[in-house]
Motif scaffolding. Structure first.
Motif, PDB file in Angstrom:
ATOM      1  N   UNK A   1       0.835  -1.199   0.000  1.00 24.78           N
ATOM      2  CA  UNK A   1       0.000   0.000   0.000  1.00 24.78           C
ATOM      3  C   UNK A   1       0.870   1.248   0.000  1.00 24.78           C
ATOM      4  N   UNK A   2       1.965   1.207   0.738  1.00 23.62           N
ATOM      5  CA  UNK A   2       2.877   2.345   0.773  1.00 23.62           C
ATOM      6  C   UNK A   2       3.511   2.570  -0.600  1.00 23.62           C
ATOM      7  N   UNK A   3       3.875   1.509  -1.265  1.00 31.24           N
ATOM      8  CA  UNK A   3       4.475   1.637  -2.602  1.00 31.24           C
ATOM      9  C   UNK A   3       3.461   2.193  -3.601  1.00 31.24           C
ATOM     10  N   UNK A   4       2.209   1.735  -3.515  1.00 24.78           N
ATOM     11  CA  UNK A   4       1.176   2.264  -4.408  1.00 24.78           C
ATOM     12  C   UNK A   4       0.916   3.741  -4.134  1.00 24.78           C
ATOM     13  N   UNK A   5       0.881   4.123  -2.864  1.00 25.79           N
ATOM     14  CA  UNK A   5       0.665   5.522  -2.495  1.00 25.79           C
ATOM     15  C   UNK A   5       1.808   6.387  -3.023  1.00 25.79           C
ATOM     16  N   UNK A   6       3.041   5.917  -2.854  1.00 28.73           N
ATOM     17  CA  UNK A   6       4.191   6.669  -3.350  1.00 28.73           C
ATOM     18  C   UNK A   6       4.127   6.825  -4.864  1.00 28.73           C
ATOM     19  N   UNK A   7       3.723   5.776  -5.564  1.00 30.63           N
ATOM     20  CA  UNK A   7       3.615   5.846  -7.030  1.00 30.63           C
ATOM     21  C   UNK A   7       2.566   6.871  -7.448  1.00 30.63           C
ATOM     22  N   UNK A   8       1.454   6.922  -6.733  1.00 24.30           N
ATOM     23  CA  UNK A   8       0.413   7.904  -7.051  1.00 24.30           C
ATOM     24  C   UNK A   8       0.918   9.315  -6.800  1.00 24.30           C
TER      25      UNK A   8
END
Length: 73
Positions: free
Chosen positions: A36-43
């Motif tokens: 979830x942290x990686x997806x948030x950072x990508x966004x």
């Protein structure tokens, strides 16, 4: 018959199984949070890139702040 040894064996087995289940659950939760942290950072990176904020220098930021009424310094 002495019931102490079988009872201790069952108790130890229960503790071992519950410890393994708990460790697996915590590992899975940590991996899910990391995803979830990686997806948030990508966004965030995608948004910043789309807005063009990564290419501004200090002057552009101040001008933009003044246009928005924030003063900007």
């Amino acid at each position: 018959m002495d019931w102490g040894t079988p009872a201790a064996t069952l108790g130890g087995g229960g503790i071992a199984i519950s410890g393994t289940v708990l460790a697996d659950y915590l590992r899975h939760r940590h991996e899910r949070d990391r995803g979830a942290e990686a997806r948030r950072r990508a966004v965030y990176i995608e948004f910043i890139s789309a807005a063009g904020w990564g290419e501004w220098d200090g002057r552009d930021r101040c001008a933009l702040c003044e246009e928005a009424g924030a003063g900007g310094g």
